[in-house]
Write a protein that holds these residues in place. Structure first.
Motif, PDB file in Angstrom:
ATOM      1  N   VAL A   1       0.695  -1.325  -0.063  1.00 16.68           N
ATOM      2  CA  VAL A   1       0.205  -0.063   0.043  1.00 16.68           C
ATOM      3  C   VAL A   1       0.925   1.127  -0.049  1.00 16.68           C
ATOM      4  CG1 VAL A   1      -1.973   1.227   1.209  1.00 16.68           C
ATOM      5  CG2 VAL A   1      -1.846  -1.304   1.331  1.00 16.68           C
ATOM      6  N   GLY A   2       0.515   2.102  -0.782  1.00 15.68           N
ATOM      7  CA  GLY A   2       1.302   3.610  -0.727  1.00 15.68           C
ATOM      8  C   GLY A   2       0.915   4.325   0.412  1.00 15.68           C
ATOM      9  N   ILE A   3       2.254   4.676   1.021  1.00 11.75           N
ATOM     10  CA  ILE A   3       2.037   5.186   2.332  1.00 11.75           C
ATOM     11  C   ILE A   3       2.672   6.836   2.318  1.00 11.75           C
ATOM     12  CG2 ILE A   3       1.599   3.454   4.035  1.00 11.75           C
ATOM     13  CD1 ILE A   3       4.699   3.812   4.517  1.00 11.75           C
ATOM     14  N   ASN A   4       2.563   7.427   1.175  1.00  9.89           N
ATOM     15  CA  ASN A   4       3.089   8.858   1.259  1.00  9.89           C
ATOM     16  C   ASN A   4       2.201   9.682   2.237  1.00  9.89           C
ATOM     17  OD1 ASN A   4       2.466  11.725   0.271  1.00  9.89           O
ATOM     18  ND2 ASN A   4       3.074  10.964  -1.907  1.00  9.89           N
ATOM     19  N   PRO A   5       3.324  10.350   3.037  1.00 12.54           N
ATOM     20  CA  PRO A   5       2.827  11.003   4.104  1.00 12.54           C
ATOM     21  C   PRO A   5       1.477  12.106   3.881  1.00 12.54           C
ATOM     22  CG  PRO A   5       5.212  11.377   3.896  1.00 12.54           C
ATOM     23  CD  PRO A   5       4.861  10.318   2.576  1.00 12.54           C
ATOM     24  N   THR A   6       1.248  12.419   2.694  1.00  9.85           N
ATOM     25  CA  THR A   6       0.269  13.467   2.412  1.00  9.85           C
ATOM     26  C   THR A   6      -0.946  12.556   2.200  1.00  9.85           C
ATOM     27  OG1 THR A   6       0.539  13.304   0.059  1.00  9.85           O
ATOM     28  CG2 THR A   6       1.611  15.046   1.109  1.00  9.85           C
ATOM     29  N   ARG A   7      -0.901  11.167   2.474  1.00  9.93           N
ATOM     30  CA  ARG A   7      -1.990  10.360   2.241  1.00  9.93           C
ATOM     31  C   ARG A   7      -2.391   9.566   3.357  1.00  9.93           C
ATOM     32  NH1 ARG A   7      -3.080   8.954  -3.095  1.00  9.93           N
ATOM     33  NH2 ARG A   7      -5.030   7.926  -2.184  1.00  9.93           N
ATOM     34  N   THR A   8      -1.681   9.521   4.316  1.00 10.55           N
ATOM     35  CA  THR A   8      -1.751   8.537   5.774  1.00 10.55           C
ATOM     36  C   THR A   8      -2.727   9.303   6.797  1.00 10.55           C
ATOM     37  OG1 THR A   8       0.497   9.505   6.211  1.00 10.55           O
ATOM     38  CG2 THR A   8       0.402   7.283   5.192  1.00 10.55           C
ATOM     39  N   GLY A   9      -3.234  10.031   6.730  1.00 13.19           N
ATOM     40  CA  GLY A   9      -4.116  10.646   7.411  1.00 13.19           C
ATOM     41  C   GLY A   9      -5.173   9.760   8.186  1.00 13.19           C
ATOM     42  N   ILE A  10      -5.434   8.707   7.275  1.00 13.75           N
ATOM     43  CA  ILE A  10      -6.481   7.644   7.876  1.00 13.75           C
ATOM     44  C   ILE A  10      -5.822   6.829   8.892  1.00 13.75           C
ATOM     45  CG2 ILE A  10      -5.600   6.040   5.621  1.00 13.75           C
ATOM     46  CD1 ILE A  10      -9.093   5.590   7.693  1.00 13.75           C
ATOM     47  N   ILE A  11      -4.464   6.448   8.665  1.00 14.37           N
ATOM     48  CA  ILE A  11      -3.387   5.753   9.716  1.00 14.37           C
ATOM     49  C   ILE A  11      -3.541   6.635  10.999  1.00 14.37           C
ATOM     50  CG2 ILE A  11      -1.243   4.882  10.219  1.00 14.37           C
ATOM     51  CD1 ILE A  11      -1.148   4.128   7.433  1.00 14.37           C
ATOM     52  N   ASP A  12      -3.260   7.894  10.745  1.00 13.36           N
ATOM     53  CA  ASP A  12      -3.015   8.735  12.204  1.00 13.36           C
ATOM     54  C   ASP A  12      -4.324   8.799  12.659  1.00 13.36           C
ATOM     55  OD1 ASP A  12      -0.603   9.035  11.139  1.00 13.36           O
ATOM     56  OD2 ASP A  12      -0.904  11.096  10.374  1.00 13.36           O
ATOM     57  N   ILE A  13      -5.694   9.032  11.938  1.00  4.76           N
ATOM     58  CA  ILE A  13      -6.667   9.084  12.449  1.00  4.76           C
ATOM     59  C   ILE A  13      -7.249   7.703  13.427  1.00  4.76           C
ATOM     60  CG2 ILE A  13      -9.442   9.266  12.332  1.00  4.76           C
ATOM     61  CD1 ILE A  13      -8.366  11.449  10.085  1.00  4.76           C
ATOM     62  N   LEU A  14      -7.076   6.840  12.686  1.00  5.39           N
ATOM     63  CA  LEU A  14      -7.394   5.317  13.270  1.00  5.39           C
ATOM     64  C   LEU A  14      -6.569   5.172  14.415  1.00  5.39           C
ATOM     65  CD1 LEU A  14      -8.308   2.924  10.011  1.00  5.39           C
ATOM     66  CD2 LEU A  14      -9.888   3.913  11.853  1.00  5.39           C
ATOM     67  N   MET A  15      -5.313   5.284  14.431  1.00  5.58           N
ATOM     68  CA  MET A  15      -4.562   5.087  15.406  1.00  5.58           C
ATOM     69  C   MET A  15      -4.884   6.070  16.684  1.00  5.58           C
ATOM     70  SD  MET A  15      -1.034   3.616  13.907  1.00  5.58           S
ATOM     71  CE  MET A  15      -0.103   3.396  15.243  1.00  5.58           C
ATOM     72  N   GLY A  16      -5.126   7.136  16.465  1.00  3.59           N
ATOM     73  CA  GLY A  16      -5.531   7.915  17.331  1.00  3.59           C
ATOM     74  C   GLY A  16      -6.941   7.562  18.094  1.00  3.59           C
ATOM     75  N   MET A  17      -7.625   6.569  17.499  1.00  6.32           N
ATOM     76  CA  MET A  17      -8.997   6.188  18.039  1.00  6.32           C
ATOM     77  C   MET A  17      -8.840   4.999  18.844  1.00  6.32           C
ATOM     78  SD  MET A  17     -11.509   6.905  14.737  1.00  6.32           S
ATOM     79  CE  MET A  17     -13.093   6.898  15.681  1.00  6.32           C
ATOM     80  N   GLY A  18      -7.431   4.703  18.677  1.00  5.85           N
ATOM     81  CA  GLY A  18      -6.881   3.508  19.373  1.00  5.85           C
ATOM     82  C   GLY A  18      -6.848   2.075  18.603  1.00  5.85           C
ATOM     83  N   ALA A  19      -6.805   2.172  17.513  1.00  4.30           N
ATOM     84  CA  ALA A  19      -6.827   0.987  16.295  1.00  4.30           C
ATOM     85  C   ALA A  19      -5.468   0.520  16.282  1.00  4.30           C
ATOM     86  CB  ALA A  19      -7.135   1.443  14.982  1.00  4.30           C
ATOM     87  N   ASP A  20      -5.420  -1.178  16.213  1.00  7.13           N
ATOM     88  CA  ASP A  20      -4.263  -1.754  16.112  1.00  7.13           C
ATOM     89  C   ASP A  20      -3.634  -1.952  14.821  1.00  7.13           C
ATOM     90  OD1 ASP A  20      -1.893  -3.482  16.364  1.00  7.13           O
ATOM     91  OD2 ASP A  20      -3.430  -4.846  17.439  1.00  7.13           O
ATOM     92  N   LEU A  21      -2.769  -0.945  14.318  1.00  9.74           N
ATOM     93  CA  LEU A  21      -2.311  -0.964  13.021  1.00  9.74           C
ATOM     94  C   LEU A  21      -0.723  -0.791  13.103  1.00  9.74           C
ATOM     95  CD1 LEU A  21      -4.191   1.976  11.191  1.00  9.74           C
ATOM     96  CD2 LEU A  21      -4.789  -0.540  10.862  1.00  9.74           C
ATOM     97  N   GLU A  22      -0.184  -1.664  11.966  1.00 16.63           N
ATOM     98  CA  GLU A  22       1.245  -1.871  12.172  1.00 16.63           C
ATOM     99  C   GLU A  22       1.705  -1.956  10.447  1.00 16.63           C
ATOM    100  OE1 GLU A  22       4.226  -5.075  13.949  1.00 16.63           O
ATOM    101  OE2 GLU A  22       2.207  -5.358  14.276  1.00 16.63           O
ATOM    102  N   LEU A  23       2.799  -1.021  10.297  1.00 18.47           N
ATOM    103  CA  LEU A  23       3.459  -1.062   8.911  1.00 18.47           C
ATOM    104  C   LEU A  23       4.557  -1.954   9.136  1.00 18.47           C
ATOM    105  CD1 LEU A  23       3.645   2.765   8.305  1.00 18.47           C
ATOM    106  CD2 LEU A  23       1.937   1.232   7.642  1.00 18.47           C
ATOM    107  N   LEU A  24       4.451  -2.675   7.999  1.00 17.23           N
ATOM    108  CA  LEU A  24       5.707  -3.673   7.842  1.00 17.23           C
ATOM    109  C   LEU A  24       6.395  -3.686   6.484  1.00 17.23           C
ATOM    110  CD1 LEU A  24       3.167  -6.785   8.689  1.00 17.23           C
ATOM    111  CD2 LEU A  24       4.531  -5.623  10.314  1.00 17.23           C
ATOM    112  N   HIS A  25       7.455  -3.971   6.471  1.00 14.08           N
ATOM    113  CA  HIS A  25       8.383  -3.962   5.179  1.00 14.08           C
ATOM    114  C   HIS A  25       8.196  -2.580   4.552  1.00 14.08           C
ATOM    115  CE1 HIS A  25       7.021  -8.239   5.362  1.00 14.08           C
ATOM    116  NE2 HIS A  25       8.190  -8.321   5.872  1.00 14.08           N
ATOM    117  N   GLU A  26       8.523  -1.502   5.112  1.00 14.05           N
ATOM    118  CA  GLU A  26       8.616  -0.303   4.569  1.00 14.05           C
ATOM    119  C   GLU A  26       9.574  -0.021   3.425  1.00 14.05           C
ATOM    120  OE1 GLU A  26       7.947   3.454   6.798  1.00 14.05           O
ATOM    121  OE2 GLU A  26       7.160   2.223   8.577  1.00 14.05           O
TER     122      GLU A  26
END
Ligand code: S3P
Length: 429
Positions: A257-282
């Protein structure tokens, strides 16, 4: 117009890949077509939106071949496009229409852009206004606010433009006109929107300079074709990130998945809500950062969402609304008035659908307040002809008490062909 019925899920588990990034796919065709030499694109999104862009360039004399694996574009150079003999049909795609308006303004021919009834209702002055300041001749319905747009190509001059909206479509349209303009073109925006145009144009050899708050383009530089690997679209992955976060026992890995920092608001928001997300093999693939994303179920809590994260998550709000509907407390979204001019008014559309599912939602002019519940009610949801509303309500249906029917899901094909099958493939019942 097909409807679709979703049954609740016991869990969601598996390893998946989502289709290529829509924004990058559009740009690969556009920039490849006006470059010198050949551009080969792998991972291209064969959704209706990006295919509308592809057909538009074929209609302007560009040879574009697709063997099902690689899309090969034989570039015509900055001044090699031919006058299209018919209206260019952008379908549902705002990116096709707005970026093409910028690109066509500096050509030596006449062209007309139109699209479906949703696109013809969307605001175009945001690009027509600044392009006119550059010397463009563009007419349209409602004084140039609405498509069809008629563009008489002309000589352009660079401008300095302070955009009132953080919009990559506005920024990119002006940048594309800037490639043809005399002198320098500067665009500033309130918060940084997706920067795929900046990255890709620079890689093609354009004179593009970024600085805090904006971008500068120098006209006249020829582009050179290159190979592009399109990463998976984080906006498509978002539906699975939310599904994995709200369905108890879930575990999903979304690969590449593309994780360009101008697109990763969804990751920041979900993690801010307590989601269990992990980025692998960057890793990095032709100038764009990429990772595998692992998501596991975790109870979510409400949060306030506003400011710079809004443009970084602009397409993910329908999915974020579903996460908020299952979070503990009241999620407050503000500074997101742009959601009202997407494929549909996404604030009203999601408020309406979530209310049908038993959630209390308060609409505000620039956002909404969503008070989470422990389970959604079964309901009949409406896509409003918007692909992301349809997919969000399909995800919501996984945690409803009974069947959720979503009307008019054909629109999903604009950005995510195969979504239903991919979702059903990870659902356990
Ligand atoms: C896009 C920019 C965003 C986004 C759209 C794609 C792009 O639109 O919502 O899906 O590829 O430049 P805005 O520029 O209107 O924010």
């Amino acid at each position: 117009m097909q409807s679709y019925t979703v049954q609740p899920a016991k869990s969601v588990r598996g390893e998946i890949r989502v289709p290529g990034d829509k924004s990058i796919s559009h740009r690969s065709i556009m920039f490849g077509s006006i470059a010198n030499g050949v551009t080969k694109v792998s991972g291209f999104l064969r959704g209706e939106d990006a295919l509308a862009t592809l057909e538009a360039f074929r209609a302007m004399g560009v040879q574009i071949d697709d063997d099902g694996e690689t899309v090969t574009i034989v570039g015509k150079g900055l001044h090699g496009l031919e006058e299209p003999t018919d209206v260019l049909d952008c379908g549902n795609s705002g990116t096709s229409m707005r970026l093409l308006t910028g690109l066509l303004a500096g050509q030596s021919f006449f062209s007309v852009l139109s699209g479906d009834k949703y696109l013809r209702a969307r605001p175009m002055k945001r690009v027509v206004g600044p392009l006119s300041k550059m010397g463009a001749h563009i007419g349209g319905r409602a004084g140039g606010e609405k498509a069809p747009l008629a563009i008489q190509g002309s000589k352009l001059k660079g401008i300095e433009y302070d955009s009132p909206v953080s919009s990559a479509q506005v920024k990119s349209a002006i940048m594309l006109a800037g490639l043809y303009a005399e002198g320098e073109t500067v665009v500033r925006e309130p918060h940084l929107s997706r920067d795929h145009s900046e990255r890709m144009l620079r890689a093609f050899g354009a004179h593009v300079e970024t600085f805090p708050g904006g971008v500068k383009v120098r006209g006249g530089a020829e582009l050179t074709g290159r190979d592009i690997v399109v990463p998976g679209d984080i906006s498509s992955a978002a539906f699975f990130m939310v599904a994995g976060s709200i369905v108890p026992g879930a575990e999903l890995v979304i690969k590449g998945v593309g994780i360009n920092p101008t697109r990763t608001g969804i990751i920041d928001i979900l993690m801010g809500m307590g989601a269990d997300l992990e980025l692998l093999h960057e890793r990095d693939e032709t100038g764009e950062p990429v990772a595998d994303i692992r998501v596991r179920y975790a109870p979510l809590k409400a949060m306030a969402i506003s400011g710079e994260v809004v443009p970084r998550a602009i397409d993910e709000f329908p999915a974020i609304c579903v996460a908020a509907a299952l979070a503990e407390g009241t999620t407050v979204v503000s500074g997101a008035e742009e959601l009202r001019v997407k494929e549909t008014d996404r604030i009203t559309a999601m408020a309406d659908n979530l209310r049908r599912a038993g959630v209390t939602v308060v609409e505000t002019p620039d956002g909404m307040e969503i008070t989470g519940v422990s389970a959604l009610k079964a309901c009949a949801a409406d896509s409003f002809g918007d692909h992301r509303i349809a997919m969000s309500m399909m995800v919501a249906g996984l945690v409803a008490q009974g069947e959720t029917t979503i009307s008019d899901v054909d629109c999903i094909a604009t950005s995510f062909p195969g979504f239903r099958e991919l979702l059903e493939g990870v659902v356990q019942r």
